[in-house]
Design a protein around this motif. Structure first.
Motif, mmCIF file in Angstrom:
data_model
loop_
_atom_site.group_PDB
_atom_site.id
_atom_site.type_symbol
_atom_site.label_atom_id
_atom_site.label_comp_id
_atom_site.label_asym_id
_atom_site.label_seq_id
_atom_site.Cartn_x
_atom_site.Cartn_y
_atom_site.Cartn_z
ATOM 1 N N THR A 91 37.320 71.070 34.234
ATOM 2 C CA THR A 91 37.572 71.042 32.793
ATOM 3 C C THR A 91 37.870 72.435 32.250
ATOM 4 N N CYS A 92 37.738 73.461 33.091
ATOM 5 C CA CYS A 92 38.081 74.824 32.678
ATOM 6 C C CYS A 92 39.599 75.024 32.740
ATOM 7 N N VAL A 93 40.059 76.124 32.160
ATOM 8 C CA VAL A 93 41.489 76.454 32.170
ATOM 9 C C VAL A 93 41.657 77.883 32.650
ATOM 10 N N GLY A 94 42.547 78.055 33.630
ATOM 11 C CA GLY A 94 42.908 79.394 34.068
ATOM 12 C C GLY A 94 44.100 79.876 33.271
ATOM 13 N N ILE A 95 44.034 81.120 32.833
ATOM 14 C CA ILE A 95 45.128 81.683 32.042
ATOM 15 C C ILE A 95 45.584 82.992 32.669
ATOM 16 N N VAL A 96 46.903 83.138 32.780
ATOM 17 C CA VAL A 96 47.523 84.347 33.318
ATOM 18 C C VAL A 96 48.368 84.971 32.217
ATOM 19 N N ILE A 97 48.205 86.263 31.995
ATOM 20 C CA ILE A 97 49.046 87.008 31.053
ATOM 21 C C ILE A 97 49.640 88.196 31.799
ATOM 22 N N ARG A 98 50.964 88.289 31.805
ATOM 23 C CA ARG A 98 51.653 89.359 32.537
ATOM 24 C C ARG A 98 52.626 90.092 31.634
ATOM 25 N N ASN A 99 52.506 91.412 31.635
ATOM 26 C CA ASN A 99 53.424 92.267 30.895
ATOM 27 C C ASN A 99 54.720 92.398 31.681
ATOM 28 N N ARG A 100 55.804 91.926 31.110
ATOM 29 C CA ARG A 100 57.083 91.938 31.819
ATOM 30 C C ARG A 100 57.527 93.339 32.213
ATOM 31 N N ALA A 134 55.036 94.253 23.259
ATOM 32 C CA ALA A 134 55.174 93.823 24.648
ATOM 33 C C ALA A 134 55.641 92.380 24.718
ATOM 34 N N GLU A 135 56.436 92.085 25.749
ATOM 35 C CA GLU A 135 56.822 90.710 26.028
ATOM 36 C C GLU A 135 55.909 90.213 27.144
ATOM 37 N N LEU A 136 55.118 89.201 26.849
ATOM 38 C CA LEU A 136 54.069 88.767 27.754
ATOM 39 C C LEU A 136 54.321 87.341 28.246
ATOM 40 N N ASP A 137 54.396 87.182 29.555
ATOM 41 C CA ASP A 137 54.505 85.853 30.143
ATOM 42 C C ASP A 137 53.117 85.246 30.267
ATOM 43 N N VAL A 138 53.013 83.946 29.990
ATOM 44 C CA VAL A 138 51.725 83.255 30.015
ATOM 45 C C VAL A 138 51.836 81.999 30.867
ATOM 46 N N HIS A 139 50.812 81.776 31.680
ATOM 47 C CA HIS A 139 50.696 80.559 32.471
ATOM 48 C C HIS A 139 49.326 79.956 32.205
ATOM 49 N N LEU A 140 49.278 78.661 31.916
ATOM 50 C CA LEU A 140 48.025 77.939 31.712
ATOM 51 C C LEU A 140 47.948 76.819 32.744
ATOM 52 N N ILE A 141 46.870 76.840 33.539
ATOM 53 C CA ILE A 141 46.727 75.869 34.622
ATOM 54 C C ILE A 141 45.286 75.380 34.654
ATOM 55 N N GLY A 142 45.094 74.056 34.691
ATOM 56 C CA GLY A 142 43.751 73.495 34.766
ATOM 57 C C GLY A 142 43.487 72.587 33.585
ATOM 58 N N GLY A 143 42.212 72.263 33.390
ATOM 59 C CA GLY A 143 41.873 71.413 32.264
ATOM 60 C C GLY A 143 42.515 70.051 32.363
ATOM 61 N N PHE A 144 42.090 69.237 33.340
ATOM 62 C CA PHE A 144 42.698 67.925 33.520
ATOM 63 C C PHE A 144 42.288 66.976 32.393
ATOM 64 N N ASP A 145 42.891 65.808 32.355
ATOM 65 C CA ASP A 145 42.588 64.818 31.323
ATOM 66 C C ASP A 145 41.270 64.130 31.683
ATOM 67 N N ASP A 146 40.172 64.614 31.108
ATOM 68 C CA ASP A 146 38.850 64.087 31.438
ATOM 69 C C ASP A 146 38.343 63.104 30.390
ATOM 70 N N SER A 147 39.249 62.518 29.618
ATOM 71 C CA SER A 147 38.847 61.462 28.694
ATOM 72 C C SER A 147 38.528 60.205 29.479
ATOM 73 N N SER A 148 37.838 59.267 28.856
ATOM 74 C CA SER A 148 37.460 58.043 29.546
ATOM 75 C C SER A 148 38.699 57.214 29.844
ATOM 76 N N PRO A 149 38.659 56.369 30.875
ATOM 77 C CA PRO A 149 39.834 55.559 31.233
ATOM 78 C C PRO A 149 40.339 54.705 30.084
ATOM 79 N N LYS A 150 39.441 54.125 29.288
ATOM 80 C CA LYS A 150 39.862 53.271 28.177
ATOM 81 C C LYS A 150 40.655 54.066 27.159
#
Length: 364
Positions: A91-100, A134-150
């Motif tokens: 449920t966590c999210v990894g975030i990447v910030i890179r200065n071009r 600065a121009e910053l590239d961002v990547h967000l990965i993680g945090g799946f859909d953990d809501s209930s099936p219904k």
């Protein structure tokens, strides 16, 4: 300000009020450029990072890697580090910030909306130019859909989405809101979160497709990755314990845990304290069954990795056998590690940084 595909994202074009960060997140999540990038990311084979790769094979140079645990962040210089990454995210999210321009990269493993604002400030402190241009590239990965099936079966519009349960969605909303409100120019390159990072079983239960990633500092390329215990270094157990006890330490309120010194390529693990109450909790929980531990200690009991239980039990064992935190952090000084040819070497207080007192070769 947020850009996608070179164009600024205007929140007024979302389906609802510009102040509703949930609608902005949904607009980005459905953006064709980011949908395509998620598909491309998921098509990359997962890289399993191992000791052999960390140490380098005969005749090849070793890969200099920095690993980030939950609630930690690290900013790395591409001249000193080859790879930086994290895993164990559900449920966590990894975030990447890179200065071009400079190539400086900051990676964080965010686990709560409460650390987003302060954590973003920490990440940017060595990444952006002080002129806020600065121009910053961002990547967000993680945090799946953990809501209930219904509830998951009715995920169609953002207004409904705000009513779903789960931990991932509020965190993603907070991150997008913080990026939008910042003065920086953020170019979102990857948004592999929520439904884009979810697979489901026959009963509709959700699981993350990927739990981690690596960033190649020379190119800025991001790829799915997982690590084994021997590469989550240095000081694996102490850093895991810091995550738990930091929740009760007001000095870490709203902040990510500091571990890595960018300028010296050293780990400087700031001290933390644990109390008799936390020791009592460890002694009590160690007697629970596997299923009880998962239900008590995880935000996603059915989605944890196979080594989750072993990792948490090793932390409890450490606390039980070292009830006095001063044994780990004498005089409340940080634990400092220098990179060596075989891993990381610990330097005790007062010793020369060139003559470490003890060597921890990858395995903690």
């Amino acid at each position: 300000m947020i850009f996608v595909g070179g164009s600024v994202v205007d929140p007024s074009e979302t389906r609802s009020s510009p102040s509703q960060a949930g609608d902005l997140l949904m607009a980005l999540w459905e953006h064709p450029v980011l949908v395509s990038s998620s598909h491309s990311f998921k098509a990359i084979p997962e890289r399993k990072f191992s000791v052999s790769e960390q140490a380098g094979s005969e005749g090849s140079s070793q890969s200099k890697c920095v690993y980030v645990f939950q609630r930690e962040y690290a900013t790395v210089d591409p001249e000193l580090v080859d790879l930086v990454g994290t895993d164990e995210a559900t449920t966590c999210v990894g975030i990447v910030i890179r200065n071009r321009k400079s190539g400086m990269i900051s990676v964080a493993h965010m686990d709560s909306p409460t650390v987003v604002d302060g954590g973003l400030t920490q990440m940017l402190s060595l990444v952006h130019n002080h002129g806020f241009d600065a121009e910053l590239d961002v990547h967000l990965i993680g945090g799946f859909d953990d809501s209930s099936p219904k509830q998951a079966s009715h995920k169609t519009r953002s207004k409904r989405q705000e009513k779903w349960d789960g931990y991932s969605l509020p965190l993603c909303i907070k991150i997008i809101d913080a990026l939008w409100r910042s003065r920086e120019n953020f170019h979102i390159q990857t948004l592999c979160v929520l439904g884009h990072n979810t697979r489901r079983d026959s009963e509709g239960n959700g699981y993350p497709i990927f739990n981690g990633f690596l960033a190649e500092t020379s190119t800025g390329r991001i790829l799915p990755a997982s690590f084994d215990r021997t590469t989550r270094c240095p000081e694996e157990i102490v850093r895991r314990i810091r995550v738990s006890v930091s929740y009760e330490d007001p000095s870490w309120d709203g902040r990510l845990l500091e571990t890595y010194d960018t300028r010296t390529d050293q780990f400087k693990i700031a001290p933390c304290t644990w109390t008799m109450r936390q020791l009592h909790i460890a002694m009590t929980l160690q007697h629970l069954s596997d299923s009880e531990i998962l239900q008590t200690c995880s935000t996603s009991p059915s989605a944890e990795a196979p080594d989750f239980l072993d990792n948490i039990r090793r932390c409890w064992d450490y606390l039980i056998h070292r009830p006095d935190w001063r044994e780990t952090f004498p005089m409340k000084q940080p634990r400092v590690f220098k990179r060596t040819a075989g891993g990381w070497a610990r330097c005790t207080q007062g010793s020369s940084i060139n003559h470490p007192a003890r060597v921890d070769y990858l395995v903690n």
